[in-house]
Design a protein around this motif. Sequence first.
Motif, short mmCIF file in Angstrom:
data_model
loop_
_atom_site.label_atom_id
_atom_site.label_comp_id
_atom_site.label_asym_id
_atom_site.label_seq_id
_atom_site.Cartn_x
_atom_site.Cartn_y
_atom_site.Cartn_z
N TYR A 129 2.02 4.33 -5.96
CA TYR A 129 2.61 3.06 -5.06
C TYR A 129 2.89 3.81 -3.71
N VAL A 130 3.50 5.22 -3.89
CA VAL A 130 4.02 6.01 -2.54
C VAL A 130 2.85 6.22 -1.68
N ILE A 131 1.51 6.24 -2.21
CA ILE A 131 0.45 7.12 -1.34
C ILE A 131 -0.13 5.54 -0.85
N TYR A 132 -0.24 4.34 -1.53
CA TYR A 132 -0.67 3.14 -1.10
C TYR A 132 0.09 2.62 0.16
N ILE A 133 1.56 2.64 0.17
CA ILE A 133 2.37 2.33 1.17
C ILE A 133 2.01 3.19 2.42
N ALA A 210 3.47 -12.52 16.38
CA ALA A 210 2.17 -12.16 16.16
C ALA A 210 1.95 -10.68 16.07
N GLY A 211 1.05 -9.97 15.48
CA GLY A 211 0.67 -8.74 15.47
C GLY A 211 1.06 -8.24 13.98
N PRO A 212 0.68 -6.88 13.66
CA PRO A 212 1.13 -6.33 12.40
C PRO A 212 2.60 -6.23 12.39
N VAL A 213 3.29 -6.00 11.01
CA VAL A 213 4.41 -5.44 11.09
C VAL A 213 4.91 -4.33 11.40
N THR A 214 6.12 -3.93 11.60
CA THR A 214 6.66 -2.74 12.45
C THR A 214 6.36 -1.32 11.50
N ASP A 215 6.46 -0.06 12.12
CA ASP A 215 6.23 1.00 11.34
C ASP A 215 7.59 1.04 10.14
N GLY A 216 8.67 0.66 10.99
CA GLY A 216 10.07 0.77 10.02
C GLY A 216 9.92 -0.01 8.75
N THR A 217 9.11 -1.22 8.56
CA THR A 217 8.81 -1.68 7.49
C THR A 217 8.38 -0.87 6.41
N TYR A 218 7.02 -0.13 6.87
CA TYR A 218 6.39 0.81 5.80
C TYR A 218 7.21 2.01 5.43
N VAL A 219 8.06 2.40 6.51
CA VAL A 219 8.83 3.50 6.08
C VAL A 219 9.89 3.27 5.12
N GLY A 220 10.57 1.99 5.11
CA GLY A 220 11.38 1.56 4.10
C GLY A 220 10.78 1.50 2.86
N PHE A 221 9.82 1.03 2.75
CA PHE A 221 8.93 0.68 1.39
C PHE A 221 8.41 2.04 0.94
N LEU A 222 8.13 2.97 1.94
CA LEU A 222 7.80 4.11 1.23
C LEU A 222 9.04 5.06 0.77
#
Length: 526
Positions: A129-133, A210-222
């Motif tokens: 899951y870490v690598i996927y995010i 509109a547009g993709p979600v922010t980098d902060g979203t992915y970092v939080g999940f990571l």
Amino acid sequence: MADEKQPAVAPAPDAPREVTSKDGSSHEEITTPTRPPGWMYKGFKVFGHELWYASPLFQLLLVSLVCFMCPGMYNALSGLGGGGQVDHKAQDDASTALYSTFAVVAFFSGSIANKLGVRLTLSFGGLGYVIYIASFLSYNHNQNHGFVVFAGALLGVCAGLLWTAQGTIMMSYPTEDMKGRYISWFWIIFNLGAVIGSLIPLGQNINKVAGPVTDGTYVGFLVLTLIGAVLALCLCDVGKVQREDGSKVIMMKNPSWITEFKGLFETITSAPWVVLLFPMFFASNTFYTYQSNDMNGSQFNTRTRALNNTLYWLAQIFGAVIVGYALDFAGARRSVRAKGSFIALIILTFAIWGGGYAWQKDQVTREETAEEGFVTVDWSDGGKKYVGPMFLYMFYGFYDAAWQTCIYWYMGALSNSGRKAANLAGFYKGIQSAGAAVFWRLDGLKKPFDTMFGATWGLLGGALLIAAPVIWMKIQDTVPLEEDLKFSDETVADVAGAQGAADQAVTAQPEAVRTSKEGGGAKEVV
């Protein structure tokens, strides 16, 4: 208080002690400790049950937190549609790869979990899951499609292991009268992960339409998924787990790859009718494709998708509580509860998905949503345009929890053996993933929204029809201990609590154990 803390060492459950009767004669008595040994403090309870490190409940809470961090964040990301991206192709291809490898690995993951133990199996599973995010964070900057697909394939391998270990704990650790509630408690904590995970993109994209979600979203999940993978190492080995009644989980003492693959084969050959549940397994993840991509991801804007996603997983919590506690209702025999749950699933399938049909038949096509200038729905639109589909999406979440909870409960009702539960969980996740792979591929081929909806609804109805004989006739009020021991090299003394072992001994050798010293010198077990 000084007497609150329990002794570090307690007498073994089956240790006899010499006692003197009122008439002056003596005999040996098998006693059950008032509290099992372990890390426990008097009066410390959760959900009304005593908690200590090696207790089934503590282990369930740990595995729930792992799934809160890992699959919970994955669900929060997937529920946004397209993995948070505008173009769904990367997630469609990654999900096809994910569920394809998942389907293959999961069939054998029960044997792997039995051999390696649930602790190592669960921790390794969390790393995927870490690598996927991380792959989606990378995609936000370089559109590296290949990395996302590779991460999906790797996650399929890891998820197959993680979910099999989780299913083993959830189905085999509790006593028969507690299985519905254990499933419910797991689902509450697990889906809280998705709810909180959904709040992250909702907060960060509150003004984004509109547009993709922010980098902060992915970092939080990571960060959260990494914590989950490490937390799995805190689990207790299966052999050390002890229930409140002193009994232990049925397992294989000295598993080898030969015995495990033999057990995998025996799971089917000993009860061939279990294959009638396979269509329910197959259908159990297929609805995510339509719901997350074709409904939420295509019809709503960025911030509204995030809100819908939060409400979807919140509804799952309510579904798990209601269904899980109903399945453990003490006022009806287990076989009756099984029939009642089946009828409830039929009603929910036609009521909720019937409402879905009423909404879907009036929606725009896939081609129209791809046109430049297409206006997606925002929560500010209100009324029939948003409020109606919002509640429909919440009911979809409730339905998912009901379906999954019932399937786990059905499998748990078929056996109390940890070894057999691992194999059943592996079959479940493998077949489930095969179904998901098919539907993610159909979405990748841009099949019409109406087709995706119809195929999903039809499959759910057909699966219930095929599973009916098993649910109606094969789920018993209890599973005899001797039946579960056929799947291990353990004995009654290995797994039963002190009183349970004594009862088994009385049944097996009535004359020897019921004769007192006064009558013939034999020892009395009481």
